[in-house]
Design an enzyme around this catalytic site. Sequence first.
Site, PDB file in Angstrom:
ATOM      1  N   GLY A 291      -4.397  -3.417  -7.469  1.00  0.00           N
ATOM      2  CA  GLY A 291      -3.265  -3.555  -6.551  1.00  0.00           C
ATOM      3  C   GLY A 291      -2.673  -2.218  -6.149  1.00  0.00           C
ATOM      4  N   SER A 292      -1.354  -2.213  -6.002  1.00  0.00           N
ATOM      5  CA  SER A 292      -0.665  -1.098  -5.339  1.00  0.00           C
ATOM      6  C   SER A 292      -0.824   0.257  -6.013  1.00  0.00           C
ATOM      7  CB  SER A 292       0.820  -1.415  -5.243  1.00  0.00           C
ATOM      8  OG  SER A 292       0.977  -2.665  -4.618  1.00  0.00           O
TER       9      SER A 292
END
Lengths: 579, 127
Positions: A291-292
């Site tokens: 993810g981020s």
Amino acid sequence: MSGVVLMGQRGADPTGTPPNQRVRVSASSGGDALGTGHARLTVVATFFAIAFAIVAGRIIDLSAFNDDRGTGTSASVATGQSVRGDIVDRNGVVLASSLAVASLYAEPRRIADPALATEALMAVLPTLDHGQVFEKLSTGKSFVWLQRHLTPSQQMAVNALGVPGLGFRTEQRRVYPHGALAAHVVGYAGIDNHGLGGIEQYFDADLLGGGGQVSALELSIDVRTQYALQEELALALEEFQAIGAAGLVLDARTGEIIAMVSLPNFDPNQIGTSLADGRFNRASLGVYELGSTLKILTIAMALEFGTATLESEFDATEPLRVGRFTIRDDHPESRWLSVPEIFIHSSNIGAARMAMEVGADRQQEFLNRMGLMSRAGVQLPEVGTPIVPKPWRDTSTMTVAFGHGIAVSPLQFAGAVAATINGGWAVPPTLIKSQGPVDRQRVLSGETSEAIRRLLRLNVLEGTGTLAAAPGFLVGGKTGTAEKARGGGYQSDALVSSFVGAFPMNDPRYVVLALLDEPQGNDSTKGFATAGWTAAPVVSRVISRIGPLLGVEPVDTISRTAQQALFISLDGRTAGAAF
Amino acid sequence: MSRVSVITILPVAAAAVLAIGLYAMKYEVARLETRANELQRSLIAQTETLGVLQSEWSYLNRPDRLRELALRHLTLVPVAVQQIGALDEIPLRAAPAVADNRGPLSRIKPANLPSAQMAQVGEREAP
């Protein structure tokens, strides 16, 4: 020796000695028998002289020139057993060792009273089964094992019984004094003394060849740090009822793995009863869509290729439609965002736009350079191969920019982050204690690296990573919450929450990564299971504990100099110098 | 005749000495070999004991056990970051003001013991 020389002289110098005069005399007198006798005597004397000369020569040779006799035999050779070498941590704490342990056997034929012997044995070895022991001792066989691998005190107790017909046989046994702590790193060895996992397997030949005579294998692991990381992850695992957790502490300058934890874990001393899930190394073998946290690399990439500067702005007004996908922000600002804003608000749209400007080819080249496109080269057999998009479409470029569509191991990701913050030097993660400066390869410019440091610090000061702050340490980091993929879609209730942090940000020494597999929110997190609520506090607590252990000097984090050194405004202006 | 006997006796004597020497040497070697084996066995035993003790030491030093023991027996807690400071954060006593242009060394006389100097400094700072 002197006697030999004497004989040698006699043979070597026949003309100067009396017997030869007599030979000459008898020859002139014509005594044939006497002459023959003397001749034979001379031959025999010469023969003995030569023989003694050879013996003398050999003695001189042995005593004066052959000094190596007797020094070639060492204890391990003498025992005739192969002793597996020890494994120690970076401070010399024993993590794995081979011990000679006694195994108890009986010769039932020589046991006069099996009932009495059984009673006596049960008194000192209560774990034995009474009926079984009695049965074994009553068979009348010549050999039967009673109990393998006794402790020294048990052996003494059995010895003290004085029961005839019982005996001990010495066997090698691998022991792991720290048990489950660092079990995934050290691995384990089977009953035949061969490594079956972790370092034990990777360095099997070296550990066997060592024979206990060479110095032990020194790992980069620090047991105290390992314990702090494991304990904090275990607490978080329990608190958020996650199915698993992984954590790493990496030396950002050398790539040494100071701690590597995967939960649930296993006790290598009782490998037979361990579960497969416990033996699975989530930190190096597991690959996750992180993810981020990947946005760290996306921004580094854009800065490195010059497609964006810290002051660039990107349109995040509306969700981005690509084919059948729509890229949304979790906390939409619905406006144009600067690069620091994209980072601290964790804007997927902004990251995707940044990656598109770099382009798919350069993105792949960059990720490859950062070591995310192939297996990490760490000294473990359990290393996961990253899952990368094939073919690499524009959609891939966008989703990879915010960490979806690419699954990497936490270990290789921590290595990539280390390179982005240490000034731009590639540091392949290693489990072996560094023996001095290594040849480093530059993968990023120093300016890009410094920009990333400031962004990471900003994110902890006022972004998604505020709960990762630790008093006295300049912590920086990035959250990453990804939904787990299943059957072509993503599940909103199964998350992988991770936080990758580093400290101190003005001169990063250590990268700390914490990952929780499927955490559940609770009251203390207002129901959230995202990384900022679950993984970031773990990193905060770990840094508070290990900072003093690792000798990182605490600083006044709100002092003017500390703030100025890492200052970056939301529109990308910087002040001071971190170097 | 005497020469012959010398020639005969000398080797015989030499042989006898050598035989005795060899005999003694052989037994010495056997004794040393036994001793070497003893030492070897002892070395192996000691190495094994050392290994056991090192493992035991490592086992007893498990971080969780140490913490439990520390909690039970000690009143110490881990160092907090607030307790760590730098050397230059420690305030120093202000340097005594020098009234005239004589250097600081010129004031030192044999009678000036450090304690006397300290008192002097104290007096000067007092007003």
